[in-house]
Enzyme design. Structure first.
Site, short mmCIF file in Angstrom:
data_model
loop_
_atom_site.label_atom_id
_atom_site.label_comp_id
_atom_site.label_asym_id
_atom_site.label_seq_id
_atom_site.Cartn_x
_atom_site.Cartn_y
_atom_site.Cartn_z
N LYS A 165 -10.39 18.25 -21.70
CA LYS A 165 -10.13 19.35 -22.60
C LYS A 165 -11.66 19.52 -23.16
O LYS A 165 -12.66 18.41 -23.30
CB LYS A 165 -9.48 19.07 -23.68
CG LYS A 165 -8.04 18.77 -23.48
CD LYS A 165 -7.25 20.25 -23.36
CE LYS A 165 -5.90 20.12 -23.28
NZ LYS A 165 -5.01 21.31 -23.15
N ASP A 190 -10.26 22.58 -19.51
CA ASP A 190 -9.18 23.29 -20.32
C ASP A 190 -9.96 23.46 -21.58
O ASP A 190 -10.10 22.67 -22.31
CB ASP A 190 -7.96 22.89 -20.27
CG ASP A 190 -6.80 23.63 -21.01
OD1 ASP A 190 -7.38 24.85 -21.29
OD2 ASP A 190 -5.80 23.18 -21.18
N GLU A 215 -9.84 26.47 -17.32
CA GLU A 215 -8.59 26.98 -17.77
C GLU A 215 -8.56 27.67 -19.18
O GLU A 215 -9.40 27.23 -20.08
CB GLU A 215 -7.47 25.85 -17.99
CG GLU A 215 -6.26 26.15 -18.30
CD GLU A 215 -5.20 24.96 -18.21
OE1 GLU A 215 -5.75 24.01 -18.09
OE2 GLU A 215 -4.21 24.89 -18.81
N ASP A 240 -3.70 30.30 -18.88
CA ASP A 240 -2.41 29.44 -19.32
C ASP A 240 -1.69 30.33 -20.33
O ASP A 240 -0.60 30.96 -20.18
CB ASP A 240 -3.13 28.39 -19.66
CG ASP A 240 -2.16 27.09 -20.30
OD1 ASP A 240 -0.89 27.63 -20.65
OD2 ASP A 240 -2.31 26.16 -20.63
N LYS A 264 3.91 27.07 -17.24
CA LYS A 264 4.79 26.03 -18.16
C LYS A 264 6.10 26.94 -18.22
O LYS A 264 6.20 27.84 -18.71
CB LYS A 264 4.21 25.84 -19.47
CG LYS A 264 2.84 25.28 -19.16
CD LYS A 264 2.07 24.88 -20.55
CE LYS A 264 0.49 24.17 -20.22
NZ LYS A 264 -0.10 24.17 -21.68
MG MG Z 1 -3.99 24.66 -20.96
#
Ligand code: MG
Length: 368
Positions: A165, A190, A215, A240, A264
């Site tokens: 991240k 991300d 991302e 995302d 997701k």
């Molecule tokens: Mg993500």
């Protein structure tokens, strides 16, 4: 036909093995909601509503899930027989968004439907893999030594892809330190929408680190800005948070806002919508991977099943249970061998619910 007789919701509070930080906050506890559906003929199915406690990832929270399930989704579910989970998913579209809440119910319907049909869920959705490649996510951290140590530990499981991240001022320095130590590690980042087009020079500099992708660098609704950014950087953009539906995926692909998409199944409202997005991306040769939500084993099995479809060519955020939990609520727990997880071979989830562990994490249960 599936006719639902009883519904029970289990609101859980699971301690994470280690705190997990993103650009939007730090989590030590994962609040989540397990859905148990029982049919009139006694079949039982499980799903997980995977929104977080606070609305930073999408607008949903555990509390909004409970409210909309009680008020609208469960009465509608119990009101008629369903030919299939997809019949339910298409019919419930009158309820706007609340995708994580809908998906938890649809997951449980797939569990039941697969038992009724005596086929695996993967077979029912056209999955082609018996095992899937998986990757691992590291939370946001200043401590570069700690990040390197974690990567070393995870390498023993052979994870196929490593994700960190990032956020402003916690980005290039960390990426370059990892690259110094691991020049060829399959690495991606991300940002969870932490940047804007004002950061374009920094984002261009990241091209030199040969990242697999970046991302969600920009905001959830920034389809146009992502298109502009993608024209300026060679690192592929993966969307995302922007993709909530087939229509969002079509918009992103048409505008060329990204080169990769992460699905997701909770964020898009369930497996039915995920399969539609999968087929669209396959037609446009957009690689896919399955994202994670710090979910329990119940949600995790559904994610594994989704990743068995052909266009999921990039290792997903689907780790072993033991990465997050001291004890998972399924038996056996999800394990990773040489960076791979086996797709269930039996109808249903192919695992048992560990009721004792479920009750150990239980905050309260609601019968509907
Ligand atoms: Mg993500």
């Amino acid at each position: 036909m599936i006719v639902i007789d009883k519904v029970q919701l289990y609101e859980l509070e699971l301690p994470l093995k280690s705190a997990f930080a993103t650009s939007q906050g730090v989590y030590k506890i994962r609040n989540t909601l397990i859905v148990e559906l029982i049919t009139v003929d006694g079949l039982v199915g499980y799903g997980e509503c995977e929104a977080f406690a606070d609305p930073w990832y999408t607008e949903e929270t555990v509390e909004t899930e409970v409210a909309v399930l009680k008020r609208s989704i469960i009465p509608f579910l119990k009101g008629q027989p369903w030919q299939s989970p997809s019949h339910f998913a298409e019919s419930i579209k009158w309820i706007k968004r609340h995708n994580f809440a809908k998906a938890g119910v649809e997951m449980a319907l797939w569990d039941i439907y697969s038992q009724q049909q005596n086929k695996t869920i993967s077979q029912l959705i056209g999955g082609t893999r018996e095992q899937i490649d998986v990757g691992v996510v590291l939370g946001l951290s200043e401590d570069i030594k700690q990040i390197v140590k974690q990567i070393e530990q995870y390498q023993q499981f052979g994870y196929k892809r490593y994700k960190i991240k990032i956020k402003p001022n916690m980005d290039e320095r960390i990426i370059s330190a990892i690259r110094d130590k691991y020049p060829s590690l399959p690495l991606m980042v991300d940002a969870n929408s932490a940047y804007t087009l004002n950061d374009i020079e920094l984002l261009k500099r990241l091209d030199q680190y040969q990242l697999m992708m970046i991302e969600q660098p920009l905001g959830e609704t920034d389809f146009l800005d992502h298109q502009i950014l993608q024209q300026h950087i060679s690192t592929p953009i993966c969307l995302d948070e922007s993709i909530h539906s087939y229509e969002d995926a079509r918009l992103a692909i048409t505008l060329k806002s990204c080169k990769i998409i992460n699905i997701k199944l909770g964020r898009v409202g369930g497996l039915t919508e995920s399969v539609k997005i999968h087929d669209l991306c396959k037609a446009h040769q957009i690689p896919l991977w399955v994202g994670g939500m710090l979910e329990t084993g119940i949600g995790r099995i559904h994610h594994i099943v989704l990743a068995s479809m052909a266009q999921f060519t990039i290792a997903g955020d689907i780790s072993a249970s033991e990465k997050y939990w001291e004890h998972d609520i399924i038996k056996p727990a999800v394990t990773v061998n040489e960076g791979k997880i086996k797709v269930p071979k039996q109808p249903g989830l192919g695992v048992n619910l560990n009721k004792a562990q479920l009750h150990a994490y239980l905050k309260h249960s609601i019968i509907l």
